[in-house]
Design a protein around this motif. Structure first.
Motif, mmCIF file in Angstrom:
data_model
loop_
_atom_site.group_PDB
_atom_site.id
_atom_site.type_symbol
_atom_site.label_atom_id
_atom_site.label_comp_id
_atom_site.label_asym_id
_atom_site.label_seq_id
_atom_site.Cartn_x
_atom_site.Cartn_y
_atom_site.Cartn_z
ATOM 1 N N ILE A 223 0.855 -1.210 0.000
ATOM 2 C CA ILE A 223 0.000 0.000 0.000
ATOM 3 C C ILE A 223 0.885 1.253 0.000
ATOM 4 O O ILE A 223 0.602 2.214 -0.724
ATOM 5 N N LEU A 224 1.972 1.220 0.791
ATOM 6 C CA LEU A 224 2.867 2.386 0.824
ATOM 7 C C LEU A 224 3.477 2.637 -0.560
ATOM 8 O O LEU A 224 3.577 3.789 -1.004
ATOM 9 N N MET B 217 2.235 1.758 -3.488
ATOM 10 C CA MET B 217 1.208 2.263 -4.412
ATOM 11 C C MET B 217 0.828 3.697 -4.067
ATOM 12 O O MET B 217 0.551 4.505 -4.955
ATOM 13 N N THR B 218 0.814 3.992 -2.769
ATOM 14 C CA THR B 218 0.487 5.361 -2.343
ATOM 15 C C THR B 218 1.473 6.337 -2.969
ATOM 16 O O THR B 218 1.088 7.386 -3.496
ATOM 17 N N TYR C 141 0.654 6.766 -6.696
ATOM 18 C CA TYR C 141 -0.556 7.543 -6.989
ATOM 19 C C TYR C 141 -0.489 8.949 -6.425
ATOM 20 O O TYR C 141 -1.251 9.817 -6.835
ATOM 21 N N LEU C 142 0.438 9.143 -5.497
ATOM 22 C CA LEU C 142 0.654 10.482 -4.961
ATOM 23 C C LEU C 142 0.961 11.451 -6.101
ATOM 24 O O LEU C 142 0.362 12.523 -6.197
ATOM 25 N N ILE D 33 -2.119 11.932 -8.462
ATOM 26 C CA ILE D 33 -3.139 12.859 -7.925
ATOM 27 C C ILE D 33 -2.556 14.270 -7.811
ATOM 28 O O ILE D 33 -3.272 15.255 -7.983
ATOM 29 N N SER E 48 -9.315 4.541 -7.820
ATOM 30 C CA SER E 48 -9.097 3.308 -7.036
ATOM 31 C C SER E 48 -9.866 2.138 -7.666
ATOM 32 O O SER E 48 -9.392 1.010 -7.665
ATOM 33 N N VAL F 185 -7.899 1.089 -10.766
ATOM 34 C CA VAL F 185 -6.691 0.368 -10.349
ATOM 35 C C VAL F 185 -7.063 -1.034 -9.871
ATOM 36 O O VAL F 185 -6.389 -2.022 -10.185
ATOM 37 N N MET G 62 -5.746 -4.455 -11.365
ATOM 38 C CA MET G 62 -5.029 -5.439 -10.540
ATOM 39 C C MET G 62 -5.676 -6.818 -10.662
ATOM 40 O O MET G 62 -4.991 -7.841 -10.772
ATOM 41 N N PRO H 251 -5.936 -1.089 -3.399
ATOM 42 C CA PRO H 251 -5.982 0.129 -4.225
ATOM 43 C C PRO H 251 -6.725 1.281 -3.551
ATOM 44 O O PRO H 251 -6.300 2.436 -3.654
ATOM 45 N N LEU H 252 -7.821 0.962 -2.834
ATOM 46 C CA LEU H 252 -8.603 2.030 -2.200
ATOM 47 C C LEU H 252 -7.764 2.772 -1.162
ATOM 48 O O LEU H 252 -7.720 4.004 -1.131
ATOM 49 N N LEU H 253 -7.076 1.994 -0.316
ATOM 50 C CA LEU H 253 -6.276 2.635 0.730
ATOM 51 C C LEU H 253 -5.091 3.387 0.135
ATOM 52 O O LEU H 253 -4.735 4.458 0.620
ATOM 53 N N ALA H 254 -4.488 2.811 -0.914
ATOM 54 C CA ALA H 254 -3.334 3.476 -1.531
ATOM 55 C C ALA H 254 -3.749 4.828 -2.112
ATOM 56 O O ALA H 254 -3.100 5.850 -1.851
ATOM 57 N N VAL H 255 -4.851 4.825 -2.854
ATOM 58 C CA VAL H 255 -5.291 6.075 -3.487
ATOM 59 C C VAL H 255 -5.737 7.084 -2.427
ATOM 60 O O VAL H 255 -5.413 8.274 -2.506
ATOM 61 N N PHE H 256 -6.455 6.629 -1.411
ATOM 62 C CA PHE H 256 -6.921 7.550 -0.373
ATOM 63 C C PHE H 256 -5.777 8.071 0.489
ATOM 64 O O PHE H 256 -5.832 9.201 0.974
ATOM 65 N N SER H 257 -4.738 7.241 0.685
ATOM 66 C CA SER H 257 -3.577 7.730 1.441
ATOM 67 C C SER H 257 -2.897 8.840 0.659
ATOM 68 O O SER H 257 -2.500 9.867 1.229
ATOM 69 N N ALA H 258 -2.781 8.631 -0.661
ATOM 70 C CA ALA H 258 -2.168 9.662 -1.513
ATOM 71 C C ALA H 258 -3.014 10.938 -1.465
ATOM 72 O O ALA H 258 -2.480 12.047 -1.345
ATOM 73 N N LEU H 259 -4.332 10.758 -1.524
ATOM 74 C CA LEU H 259 -5.237 11.913 -1.474
ATOM 75 C C LEU H 259 -5.090 12.656 -0.136
ATOM 76 O O LEU H 259 -5.020 13.880 -0.101
ATOM 77 N N PHE I 141 -2.558 12.784 1.787
ATOM 78 C CA PHE I 141 -1.278 13.490 1.775
ATOM 79 C C PHE I 141 -1.416 14.830 1.050
ATOM 80 O O PHE I 141 -0.946 15.868 1.526
ATOM 81 N N MET J 171 -0.997 5.921 6.701
ATOM 82 C CA MET J 171 -0.082 5.752 5.560
ATOM 83 C C MET J 171 0.458 7.116 5.114
ATOM 84 O O MET J 171 1.650 7.253 4.818
#
Lengths: 258, 361
Positions: free
Chosen positions: A157-158, A160-161, A164-165, A168, A211, A214, A218, B41-49, B51, B89
């Motif tokens: 998750i980190l 991917m974050t 996508y950071l 976005i 999401s 993605v 996946m 994917p949901l958590l990854a995208v929302f964590s980025a958001l 941030f 995250m």
């Protein structure tokens, strides 16, 4: 237009660009040749964490100062410009912690010593963290977290974050720039707040769509909910030697700072 | 509020990591159970958001600006468990990559902002929003309050962690080793900034985003609004269904009002001028006043003011009714009816003012 007098869009674009610039600089530095860059990411992460914990534990100022000196030496040996560390780490940390520590000189018993602990500790730890980031590509750093038994799903998750950071960030920057280009005159505070809320709301809606896309991508590639990370490169004797040096430094700090 | 390295002792940091771990574990387990493959994917995208939203420089009333954590927004859209993970995250990336918050303090920062913040925000939002319709103005108020209270609760936790350091950790000379200020300084110093600027920033973001989503993407608000009034159900019907137990209770209480006749004498302090001349009433006043004798004569002020207003139903009985019990019942029904009428009138006026303000395109 100065940043202080700029509107919400300008200020936020500046913040977003600063973040992109910082991350890009960190990636660029991590890919250059140098002492820390050549070290295995797992052992480097473990070594730096040991030293940070030792610095936080120390009850004496001299060992903390010695680690700070060692960190500056490591930066130079790794081709990381001291000026870059000063502008991105030391000045912000000094300003933030300095403002907090300064009143303690007058308000707290042994205030000068207490302020010295706070400032030296926070700047030394921030320098070590920055060296870690400036010398390690983000994907390698994430894989190294697995060595500390961080669950694979959290590492995935980190990772991917981080990816996508920037996706976005681009959307946010484009959205704010297009809004700014269509804005004539100065917006009132209430209008700016509405714009900020709408920008965050649009990003939220788009993130949900992203999401879902993605997720489907996946699934189509065989994802079944299990997370795996690729194996790192093998650890060489040189890596163990570097790690031993970190561990010995941490032990010295703990001994002399007890 | 991002605590850097060196502000908290290793023992405090370890405790906060230990306190956060069960919440992370439970949150991940719940999210995986609810979303399965969609979790990652949901958590990854929302964590980025999360941030990115933290980087928004929000304009605040008064001309200043501030940053929000976005914890209330995340808790309202994702629920508390999703918010715990996505904000955590984002905080981890901030600490590791951008040096915003210390590595040793990740546990404390996540506990204060992501865990306590998300749980408090969710509880406040659900409590205030109740079963209001997704598009109800009450949900915007609930979101704003949730953001304000959550961020201040997080700040209070951080202040307590700071304030405990000088009590527990100092060197041989007595100098504080970590955050130097005691609780009496740390709490007000931390709270002043959060009760004003940071709290406002969180309120502006949470209320603004929820108001936006109500119009643009109301589906995103449904996950944390179970039992919300559906738009298809007429509002009056839904309101009646929701308040039916209250109306039934009110009817029962009205029917029981004649029990008041059983009580002897007057309530303390509710005496009439005639009571001071009546020997039996005087004895009752003295008994109720711990044997303090009432004045020999009716007090001058009471005598003067007693006749200023004569109630149409004195002592809960209308002069034209012979039955005291029926008089009680009629008084209760009249009083309750008048209160309900006053509230209906007030609501009608409020709606007219609101529609008048928002009706202009």
């Amino acid at each position: 237009m100065s940043r202080s007098s700029a509107g919400f869009a300008e200020r936020s674009i500046h913040s977003l660009l600063d973040a992109v610039d910082y991350a890009a600089q960190a990636e660029k530095r991590a890919e250059t040749a140098g002492l820390l860059q050549s070290m295995d990411a797992r052992l480097k992460l473990a070594g730096v964490l040991l030293v940070i914990i030792a610095v936080v534990t120390s009850r004496a100022l001299v060992p903390i100062g010695a680690v700070f000196g060692g960190a500056v030496f490591l930066a130079i040996a790794s081709g990381i410009r001291v000026r870059a560390v000063a502008t991105t780490v030391w000045i912000p940390a000094l300003l933030f912690t300095g403002v907090i520590a300064l009143p303690s000189v007058f308000l707290v018993q042994h205030g000068v010593r207490s302020a010295a602990f706070l400032v030296s500790r926070s700047i030394t730890c921030a320098t070590l963290s920055a060296l870690l980031v400036f010398s390690t590509p983000w994907p390698a750093l994430l894989k190294a977290l697995r060595a500390l038994h961080v669950p694979a799903i959290a590492v995935t998750i980190l990772g991917m974050t981080y990816r996508y950071l920037f996706s976005i960030l681009d959307v946010a920057r484009d959205m704010l720039e297009s809004r700014r280009s269509r804005t004539v005159g100065v917006l009132s505070g209430a209008e700016e707040r509405r714009m900020a809320a709408a920008a965050a709301g649009v990003l939220l809606s788009r993130s949900v769509l992203l999401s879902r896309e993605v997720h489907f991508a996946m699934l189509s590639r065989g994802f079944r909910g299990e997370a795996f990370t690729l194996e790192n490169r093998p650890i060489f004797p040189r890596d163990w030697a570097y790690f031993t040096a970190f561990a010995a430094s941490a032990a010295c700090v703990l001994w002399f700072g007890r | 509020m991002h605590i850097p390295d060196g502000y908290l002792s290793p023992a405090t940091c370890a405790t906060m990591y230990g306190a956060s771990a069960p919440f992370w574990y439970a949150a991940l387990a719940r999210m995986k159970r609810a979303l399965h493959t969609q979790t990652t994917p949901l958590l990854a995208v929302f964590s980025a958001l999360s941030f990115i939203v933290m980087m928004f420089n929000l304009p605040l009333p008064g001309g200043t600006t501030g940053h929000a954590v976005g914890v209330a927004t995340a808790a309202i859209v994702l629920g508390p468990w999703g918010a715990i993970l996505s904000i955590s995250m984002a905080l981890v990336i901030q600490a590791l990559l951008f040096g915003d918050g210390g590595i040793t303090a990740i546990g404390a920062n996540c506990f204060n902002m992501a865990i306590a913040g998300a749980l408090v925000a969710y509880a406040v939002y659900r409590l205030i929003s109740g079963r209001a319709a997704i598009g109800a103005h009450r949900r915007v108020i609930a979101a704003g309050a949730a953001g304000y209270i959550a961020i201040n609760f997080s700040a209070l936790l951080a202040a307590i962690e700071f304030g405990l350091q000088p009590m527990l950790f100092h060197d041989a000379f007595g100098a504080p080793l970590y955050a130097p200020y005691p609780l009496r300084i740390a709490i007000p110093a931390m709270m002043i900034g959060h009760l004003t600027f940071a709290g406002l920033a969180e309120t502006v973001l949470a209320a603004g985003v929820i108001a936006y989503l109500q119009k643009a993407d109301p589906e995103l608000l449904e996950a944390t609004a179970p039992g919300a009034v559906r738009s298809g159900v007429p509002e009056v019907q839904a309101t009646w269904r929701r308040t039916r137990p209250l109306w039934i209770s009110l009817g029962v209480l009205l029917a029981l009002t004649p029990i008041g006749i059983v009580a002897a004498g007057s309530a303390w302090g509710e005496w009439t001028p005639a009571d001071f001349a009546n020997e039996a009433a005087r004895r009752q006043i003295a008994r109720a006043s711990r044997s303090v004798q009432p004045p020999a004569f009716t007090p001058h002020g009471l005598r003067q003011l007693a006749d200023v207003w004569t109630s149409p139903m004195p002592r809960y009985s209308a002069p034209f009714l012979r039955s005291a019990a029926f008089g009680y019942l009629l008084s209760a029904m009249t009083g309750t009816g008048l209160i309900i009428l006053a509230w209906l009138l007030f609501s009608w006026l409020q709606r007219r003012v609101r529609d008048g303000a928002g009706g202009v395109p």
